[in-house]
Design a protein around this motif. Sequence first.
Motif, PDB file in Angstrom:
ATOM      1  N   SER A  80       0.792  -1.158  -0.080  1.00  0.00           N
ATOM      2  CA  SER A  80       0.060   0.066  -0.046  1.00  0.00           C
ATOM      3  C   SER A  80       0.905   1.281   0.040  1.00  0.00           C
ATOM      4  O   SER A  80       1.658   1.390   0.911  1.00  0.00           O
ATOM      5  N   ASP A  81       0.686   2.134  -0.901  1.00  0.00           N
ATOM      6  CA  ASP A  81       1.438   3.426  -1.195  1.00  0.00           C
ATOM      7  C   ASP A  81       0.746   4.136  -2.249  1.00  0.00           C
ATOM      8  O   ASP A  81       1.311   4.325  -3.310  1.00  0.00           O
ATOM      9  N   ARG A  82      -0.433   4.852  -1.845  1.00  0.00           N
ATOM     10  CA  ARG A  82      -1.220   5.689  -2.765  1.00  0.00           C
ATOM     11  C   ARG A  82      -1.941   4.691  -3.713  1.00  0.00           C
ATOM     12  O   ARG A  82      -3.070   4.689  -3.917  1.00  0.00           O
ATOM     13  N   ARG A  83      -1.169   4.028  -4.684  1.00  0.00           N
ATOM     14  CA  ARG A  83      -1.781   2.673  -5.155  1.00  0.00           C
ATOM     15  C   ARG A  83      -1.820   1.629  -4.112  1.00  0.00           C
ATOM     16  O   ARG A  83      -0.826   1.652  -3.123  1.00  0.00           O
ATOM     17  N   CYS A  84      -2.469   0.424  -4.421  1.00  0.00           N
ATOM     18  CA  CYS A  84      -1.968  -0.725  -3.665  1.00  0.00           C
ATOM     19  C   CYS A  84      -2.455  -2.003  -4.301  1.00  0.00           C
ATOM     20  O   CYS A  84      -3.122  -1.943  -5.631  1.00  0.00           O
ATOM     21  N   GLU A  85      -1.975  -3.112  -3.926  1.00  0.00           N
ATOM     22  CA  GLU A  85      -2.237  -4.405  -4.596  1.00  0.00           C
ATOM     23  C   GLU A  85      -2.323  -5.319  -3.464  1.00  0.00           C
ATOM     24  O   GLU A  85      -1.571  -5.499  -2.543  1.00  0.00           O
ATOM     25  N   GLU A 106      -6.000  -0.162   3.418  1.00  0.00           N
ATOM     26  CA  GLU A 106      -6.582   1.124   4.003  1.00  0.00           C
ATOM     27  C   GLU A 106      -6.155   1.751   5.031  1.00  0.00           C
ATOM     28  O   GLU A 106      -5.936   3.014   5.196  1.00  0.00           O
ATOM     29  N   THR A 107      -5.569   0.937   6.279  1.00  0.00           N
ATOM     30  CA  THR A 107      -5.224   1.562   7.551  1.00  0.00           C
ATOM     31  C   THR A 107      -4.017   1.917   7.140  1.00  0.00           C
ATOM     32  O   THR A 107      -3.619   3.295   7.621  1.00  0.00           O
ATOM     33  N   ARG A 108      -3.245   1.525   6.637  1.00  0.00           N
ATOM     34  CA  ARG A 108      -1.891   1.684   6.187  1.00  0.00           C
ATOM     35  C   ARG A 108      -1.781   3.092   5.361  1.00  0.00           C
ATOM     36  O   ARG A 108      -1.009   3.848   5.589  1.00  0.00           O
ATOM     37  N   ALA A 109      -2.622   3.347   4.339  1.00  0.00           N
ATOM     38  CA  ALA A 109      -2.925   4.575   3.545  1.00  0.00           C
ATOM     39  C   ALA A 109      -3.186   5.432   4.317  1.00  0.00           C
ATOM     40  O   ALA A 109      -2.662   6.550   4.227  1.00  0.00           O
ATOM     41  N   VAL A 114      -2.892   9.502   2.725  1.00  0.00           N
ATOM     42  CA  VAL A 114      -3.440   9.050   1.530  1.00  0.00           C
ATOM     43  C   VAL A 114      -5.026   9.371   1.517  1.00  0.00           C
ATOM     44  O   VAL A 114      -5.615   8.576   2.653  1.00  0.00           O
ATOM     45  N   ASP A 115      -5.528  10.054   0.641  1.00  0.00           N
ATOM     46  CA  ASP A 115      -7.172  10.238   0.712  1.00  0.00           C
ATOM     47  C   ASP A 115      -7.789   9.297  -0.375  1.00  0.00           C
ATOM     48  O   ASP A 115      -9.017   9.200  -0.252  1.00  0.00           O
ATOM     49  N   LYS A 116      -6.940   8.904  -1.308  1.00  0.00           N
ATOM     50  CA  LYS A 116      -7.739   7.908  -2.218  1.00  0.00           C
ATOM     51  C   LYS A 116      -6.646   6.492  -2.640  1.00  0.00           C
ATOM     52  O   LYS A 116      -5.480   6.734  -2.703  1.00  0.00           O
ATOM     53  N   LEU A 117      -7.528   5.619  -2.775  1.00  0.00           N
ATOM     54  CA  LEU A 117      -6.477   4.244  -2.886  1.00  0.00           C
ATOM     55  C   LEU A 117      -7.343   3.880  -4.489  1.00  0.00           C
ATOM     56  O   LEU A 117      -8.395   3.895  -4.762  1.00  0.00           O
ATOM     57  N   VAL A 118      -6.310   3.397  -5.219  1.00  0.00           N
ATOM     58  CA  VAL A 118      -6.582   2.814  -6.645  1.00  0.00           C
ATOM     59  C   VAL A 118      -6.108   1.118  -6.818  1.00  0.00           C
ATOM     60  O   VAL A 118      -4.923   1.006  -6.012  1.00  0.00           O
ATOM     61  N   GLN A 119      -6.895   0.415  -7.197  1.00  0.00           N
ATOM     62  CA  GLN A 119      -6.542  -0.799  -7.439  1.00  0.00           C
ATOM     63  C   GLN A 119      -7.092  -1.314  -8.934  1.00  0.00           C
ATOM     64  O   GLN A 119      -8.048  -0.729  -9.241  1.00  0.00           O
ATOM     65  N   VAL A 120      -6.106  -2.123  -9.413  1.00  0.00           N
ATOM     66  CA  VAL A 120      -6.732  -2.608 -10.781  1.00  0.00           C
ATOM     67  C   VAL A 120      -6.923  -4.009 -10.752  1.00  0.00           C
ATOM     68  O   VAL A 120      -6.040  -4.990 -10.272  1.00  0.00           O
ATOM     69  N   VAL A 121      -8.051  -4.515 -11.008  1.00  0.00           N
ATOM     70  CA  VAL A 121      -8.405  -6.220 -11.118  1.00  0.00           C
ATOM     71  C   VAL A 121      -9.097  -6.652 -12.385  1.00  0.00           C
ATOM     72  O   VAL A 121      -9.575  -6.008 -13.082  1.00  0.00           O
ATOM     73  N   ALA A 122      -8.593  -7.563 -12.661  1.00  0.00           N
ATOM     74  CA  ALA A 122      -8.950  -8.422 -14.077  1.00  0.00           C
ATOM     75  C   ALA A 122     -10.423  -8.452 -13.955  1.00  0.00           C
ATOM     76  O   ALA A 122     -10.904  -8.975 -13.090  1.00  0.00           O
ATOM     77  N   ASP A 123     -11.186  -8.343 -15.121  1.00  0.00           N
ATOM     78  CA  ASP A 123     -12.540  -8.437 -15.162  1.00  0.00           C
ATOM     79  C   ASP A 123     -12.805  -9.939 -14.937  1.00  0.00           C
ATOM     80  O   ASP A 123     -14.130 -10.245 -14.905  1.00  0.00           O
ATOM     81  N   LEU A 124     -11.983 -10.900 -15.300  1.00  0.00           N
ATOM     82  CA  LEU A 124     -12.299 -12.135 -15.179  1.00  0.00           C
ATOM     83  C   LEU A 124     -12.430 -12.452 -13.332  1.00  0.00           C
ATOM     84  O   LEU A 124     -13.039 -13.503 -13.153  1.00  0.00           O
ATOM     85  N   ASP A 125     -12.039 -11.824 -12.863  1.00  0.00           N
ATOM     86  CA  ASP A 125     -11.765 -11.874 -11.254  1.00  0.00           C
ATOM     87  C   ASP A 125     -13.115 -11.303 -10.569  1.00  0.00           C
ATOM     88  O   ASP A 125     -13.142 -10.344 -10.117  1.00  0.00           O
TER      89      ASP A 125
END
Length: 311
Positions: A80-85, A106-109, A114-125
Amino acid sequence: MAQPVVLPAGYTARPLDPARDLPDVLDLLTGCERALHGERAAEADSGEIAAVLARPGFDPAADTLLVHGPDGRLAAWAWSDRRCECRVHPAHRGRRIGTALLGWMETRAAEQGVDKLVQVVADLDAAGLAMLRTYGYRPKGASWLLEIALDALPDLPPAPAGIRVRPFRPGDPDDAHAAHRVVEDAFADWKARRMSFEEWVQHAVGRETFTPERSPLAVTGADGRVVGVALSLDQPGSPDGYVESLAVDRDHRHRGIARHLLHHAFLACREAGLSHCTLWTHSGTGALDLYLKVGMTVRYTSVVLEKTLPA
């Protein structure tokens, strides 16, 4: 500091140790990709982790978490660092490990301001997307993995007037700095922040999988200034080539330079014995039409999700 995550019995959590944990994380990432995409998925490479660790101010001891199962094998990892995975191995899903790691991220952010987090997830997931929606993440864009078969490429078109194309020169600091300038300038309108040269190198030309012979540069004939780049990576365990970055200086756009660079990269991949070439693009770049016009098609789609964190 973030509170310890609550995990199922027998599971333990600790931060990443870069000196010993990278092979296990790479195996985890490869397993996750192949569970979604089958044998066409490439193996993860160490450059993926190096790029995360190179983020400014990133502290593995505070910003990463590994979860090991009762058998001692790696079951999940998160950062976690502005973006996260967050990635959970398929054999360990359905035990709320992902939910626990989501709370940790989210707690770490929040601790980092950090006020917003972004994640990228495959649409198959489907399960991953459903979990994120349940916890307040909303779609804000899409990413596409595009591909082109290399067995029947059209003839290479003439270079735009005043432009010549040559390969990236490995070990040449001028080429590295010029490529960094072109890429970061080109994506400045939609990226959250500009990468320093040192961080960018970890994402691109400093990776072990970087292939300079498949990375054409467009230069002006008058002074040899680099005005466009197509930087390519090898993909271990895959028959595909991969273009990591395609960028053209703003003053030289709409001249066919990007299309010309792509053709050079495609031909270089074919000469290397590869069957396809792939690249990712984001909806924010507006480049999807370009790739479709040169004959690429969408192989996978991912959803970009964002959540505004409580103040």
